[in-house]
Enzyme design. Structure first.
Site, PDB file in Angstrom:
ATOM      1  CD  GLU A  48      -1.758  -2.378   1.547  1.00  0.00           C
ATOM      2  OE1 GLU A  48      -0.588  -2.621   1.920  1.00  0.00           O
ATOM      3  OE2 GLU A  48      -2.666  -3.250   1.554  1.00  0.00           O
ATOM      4  CG  PHE A 110     -10.202  -9.726  10.959  1.00  0.00           C
ATOM      5  CD1 PHE A 110      -8.969 -10.099  11.502  1.00  0.00           C
ATOM      6  CD2 PHE A 110     -10.385  -9.817   9.581  1.00  0.00           C
ATOM      7  CE1 PHE A 110      -7.947 -10.553  10.675  1.00  0.00           C
ATOM      8  CE2 PHE A 110      -9.367 -10.267   8.757  1.00  0.00           C
ATOM      9  CZ  PHE A 110      -8.146 -10.635   9.311  1.00  0.00           C
ATOM     10  CD  GLN A 111      -7.594  -7.568   7.477  1.00  0.00           C
ATOM     11  OE1 GLN A 111      -8.457  -7.350   6.633  1.00  0.00           O
ATOM     12  NE2 GLN A 111      -6.434  -8.130   7.188  1.00  0.00           N
ATOM     13  CE  LYS A 160     -17.942  -7.118   2.676  1.00  0.00           C
ATOM     14  NZ  LYS A 160     -17.013  -8.131   2.257  1.00  0.00           N
ATOM     15  CG  MET A 479      22.262  11.882   4.689  1.00  0.00           C
ATOM     16  SD  MET A 479      23.505  12.991   4.008  1.00  0.00           S
ATOM     17  CE  MET A 479      22.611  13.756   2.686  1.00  0.00           C
TER      18      MET A 479
HETATM   19  C1  LIG Z   1      11.834   5.561   6.015  1.00  0.00           C
HETATM   20  C2  LIG Z   1      13.094   6.209   6.449  1.00  0.00           C
HETATM   21  N1  LIG Z   1      13.856   5.626   7.402  1.00  0.00           N
HETATM   22  C3  LIG Z   1      15.007   6.203   7.805  1.00  0.00           C
HETATM   23  C4  LIG Z   1      15.411   7.398   7.276  1.00  0.00           C
HETATM   24  C5  LIG Z   1      16.688   8.059   7.770  1.00  0.00           C
HETATM   25  N2  LIG Z   1      17.678   8.162   6.676  1.00  0.00           N
HETATM   26  C6  LIG Z   1      17.842   9.291   5.952  1.00  0.00           C
HETATM   27  S1  LIG Z   1      18.957   9.115   4.724  1.00  0.00           S
HETATM   28  C7  LIG Z   1      19.267   7.531   5.162  1.00  0.00           C
HETATM   29  C8  LIG Z   1      20.249   6.709   4.384  1.00  0.00           C
HETATM   30  C9  LIG Z   1      19.839   6.503   2.971  1.00  0.00           C
HETATM   31  O1  LIG Z   1      20.625   5.506   2.408  1.00  0.00           O
HETATM   32  P1  LIG Z   1      20.587   5.175   0.877  1.00  0.00           P
HETATM   33  O2  LIG Z   1      19.197   5.065   0.397  1.00  0.00           O
HETATM   34  O3  LIG Z   1      21.480   4.025   0.627  1.00  0.00           O
HETATM   35  O4  LIG Z   1      21.158   6.499   0.210  1.00  0.00           O
HETATM   36  P2  LIG Z   1      22.610   7.166   0.297  1.00  0.00           P
HETATM   37  O5  LIG Z   1      22.580   8.147   1.413  1.00  0.00           O
HETATM   38  O6  LIG Z   1      23.592   6.054   0.522  1.00  0.00           O
HETATM   39  O7  LIG Z   1      22.770   7.823  -1.034  1.00  0.00           O
HETATM   40  C10 LIG Z   1      18.504   7.142   6.275  1.00  0.00           C
HETATM   41  C11 LIG Z   1      18.564   5.824   6.924  1.00  0.00           C
HETATM   42  C12 LIG Z   1      14.567   7.990   6.310  1.00  0.00           C
HETATM   43  N3  LIG Z   1      14.839   9.160   5.741  1.00  0.00           N
HETATM   44  N4  LIG Z   1      13.433   7.360   5.898  1.00  0.00           N
END
Ligand SMILES: Cc1ncc(C[n+]2csc(CCOP(=O)(O)OP(=O)(O)O)c2C)c(N)n1
Length: 569
Positions: A48, A110-111, A160, A479
């Protein structure tokens, strides 16, 4: 007519041609009606969250309202991340959620989930349909609210028994919503005051946000900026509102924005903000943000004005219309005043050019035989001539895409700016490709983000969508590792992980998998990716030690940037 049929008829009347969703027990009547419904295409997603991001990608690329349909309970909760994402980025979206029978609501059936309660704080509005007769009015209102004013998501919860009940179909010709009337026209006194402030300034700057794109006001922005030759900086969400190739373009600003843009916003004497949110990723420390400037802010949403930074000249209205009003006033202005203004701001342009020369956007070409991520994205830009619709995920690759993929058109850079949702990119790219079948759509992703909704790749294969995924593969949550390098003494806690074999994974889904490991193969890899007619995943193994520069440390002043040569703590 049965509630489920009424629902589908309402969607058609709203001009919906595609909806993204996944069925469940309480939506089965709707799905049964969909079975032989003509003129409405349903795309079955694998999750979803994917459905809502696809609807977002469709909406962002086309400007139309995106539509998702999910079941109750876990279907609705899975959709919440996408709904919250749409809320933060002002994406027009209507998400229909199934609900248990009206007489069971509150029984912990349920759900069952309290969808209204859960989504209240991340929707523009939400509805529970209690009576089948209300269906057309509520659907009509939902679309109206989603697309007008500051666009946003609306949730409609459908029990529903409501979708099974019968009623006569009566389509309301008008929407009558008391207390909801978005302002279109700007207050003329404020408009004049704003123009006076701009023409009286010596160091003006146009700061353009995503609002300019969602209002389709890009042409107005271009016309105004170029008439007065005002430098333009854009936010991540504003990329494409003014073309990167345009004469007034300076670049993106903020935490990873260009040095000259961050210096310019700190030193300007008149800041003309068109539809940005003054997000902390742009302002940095608000106490030190753009202290020398008079601030003008146009926004359709009055609550956005002076929310984070005080504004001296607020203008509430639809961006395109307000700029047009300013233009009308400009036409009445003595041309000598305009000429004097243009002459006066010449040293300002020189100053901005000097900042650019001092600290240009740059990266070191490969030093250890590894591909630099910036190089990969720059090559993609060169080969695609900057003409692709680019969807990104969240992380370093997103920031490099902002810096190195120079966007020339609105609705061509789709990213999760407000919520920063990893897993947005692939489904958003799929939604965009449905909206723009003739366009080249590329998803620039990271190896962390891509794993969050990779299951949707098979949807691209199933529908023969030629989307291209360029994976900037650094073997980590890049990051996060960057912050750990800068601020946590390189202690890589929970940021590096085992990888799947991406080429085989793409293959397993029925897509093409390709890999590039050396800089000299980069261009050929991109050309090969573009040559293949179906969906492709290009796994680009990049230097894992690369950092995004410039960087404004969180909470710091926007003009105090860490630059490539800065010593790290
Ligand atoms: C759903 C979610 N969980 C955690 C984060 C925190 N977060 C921000 S950037 C990042 C790393 C992203 O890694 P990647 O997709 O490999 O990209 P890169 O920075 O290596 O280019 C994380 C864990 C987020 N933004 N969104």
């Amino acid at each position: 007519m049965k509630g489920a049929d009424i629902f589908l008829e309402c969607l058609k009347r709203e001009g919906v041609d595609i909806l993204f969703g996944l069925p469940g027990g309480v939506t089965l009547d709707i799905y049964d009606s969909l079975y032989d419904c003509e003129g409405l295409r349903h795309i079955l997603t694998r999750h979803e969250q994917g459905a809502v991001h696809m609807a977002e990608g469709y909406a962002k690329a086309s400007g139309k309202v995106g539509v998702a349909l999910v079941t109750s309970g876990p279907g609705a909760t899975n959709a919440v991340t996408g709904i919250a994402d749409a809320y933060m980025d002002s994406v027009p979206l209507v998400c229909f959620t199934g609900q248990v029978n009206t007489y069971m609501i509150g029984n912990d059936a349920f759900q069952e989930a309290d969808t209204l309660g859960i989504t209240r704080s991340c929707t523009k509005h939400n509805y529970l349909i209690k009576n089948v007769k209300d269906f057309p009015r509520i659907v009509r209102e939902a679309f109206y609210i989603a697309r007008t004013g500051r666009p946003g998501p609306v949730v409609v919860d459908i029990p529903k028994d409501v979708s099974r009940a019968d009623a006569e179909f009566v389509w309301p010709e008008t929407v009558g919503l008391r207390g909801y009337k978005p302002t279109i026209e700007g207050h003329i006194g404020q408009v004049r005051q704003a123009l006076k402030a701009i023409l009286g300034s010596s160091r003006p700057l146009l700061y353009v946000g995503g609002g300019a794109i969602s209002a389709d006001a890009s042409d107005a922005v271009i016309r105004f900026a170029e008439k007065l030759n005002i430098p333009v900086t854009v936010t991540l969400m504003g990329l494409g509102a003014y073309p990167a190739s345009g004469p007034c373009y300076v670049g993106p600003l903020g935490m990873h924005g260009y040095y000259n843009c961050n210096m310019a916003i700190s030193d300007c004497d008149c800041l003309f903000a068109i539809g940005p949110r003054f997000d902390d990723r742009v302002t940095g420390k608000t106490d030190e943000f753009s202290l020398k400037s008079v601030k003008i802010h146009i926004d359709v949403d009055p609550t956005s004005i002076s929310k984070n930074v005080p504004t001296q000249i607020p203008i509430v209205g639809q961006i395109g219309r307000v700029i047009e009003q300013m233009y009308e006033e400009l036409a009445k202005t003595d041309p000598k005043v305009i000429e004097a203004f243009k002459k006066r701001i010449k040293p300002w342009w020189n100053q901005i050019a000097q900042w650019e020369k001092q600290n240009p956007l740059c990266f070191k070409a490969s030093t250890n035989g590894k591909v630099k991520p910036q190089f990969a994205i720059q090559k993609l830009w060169e080969v695609t001539k900057g003409d692709a619709v680019v969807a990104t995920d969240v992380g370093q690759h997103q920031m490099w895409a902002m810096q190195y993929y120079r966007v020339n058109h609105p609705r061509h850079f789709l990213t999760s700016g407000g919520l920063g949702t990893m897993g947005f990119g692939l489904p958003a790219a799929i939604g965009a490709q449905f909206a723009k079948p003739d366009k080249l759509v590329v998803c620039i992703s990271g190896d962390g983000s891509l794993q969050m909704n990779i299951q949707e790749l098979v949807v691209a294969v199933e529908h023969k969508l030629p989307i291209k995924v360029m994976l900037i593969n650094n073997g980590a949550h890049g990051m996060v590792t960057q912050w750990q390098r800068f601020f946590y003494k390189r202690r890589y806690s929970a940021s590096q992980f085992m990888q799947p074999d991406w080429v085989k994974l793409a293959d397993a889904y029925g897509a093409r998998g390709l890999r590039v490991e050396k800089p000299e193969d980069m261009e050929a890899g991109i050309r090969e990716m573009l040559k293949v007619s179906g969906p492709v995943l290009l796994d680009v193994k990049v230097d894992p030690e690369e950092d995004v520069f410039p960087m404004v440390p969180a909470g710091g002043a926007v003009n105090k940037m860490i630059l490539p040569e800065s010593p790290l703590s």
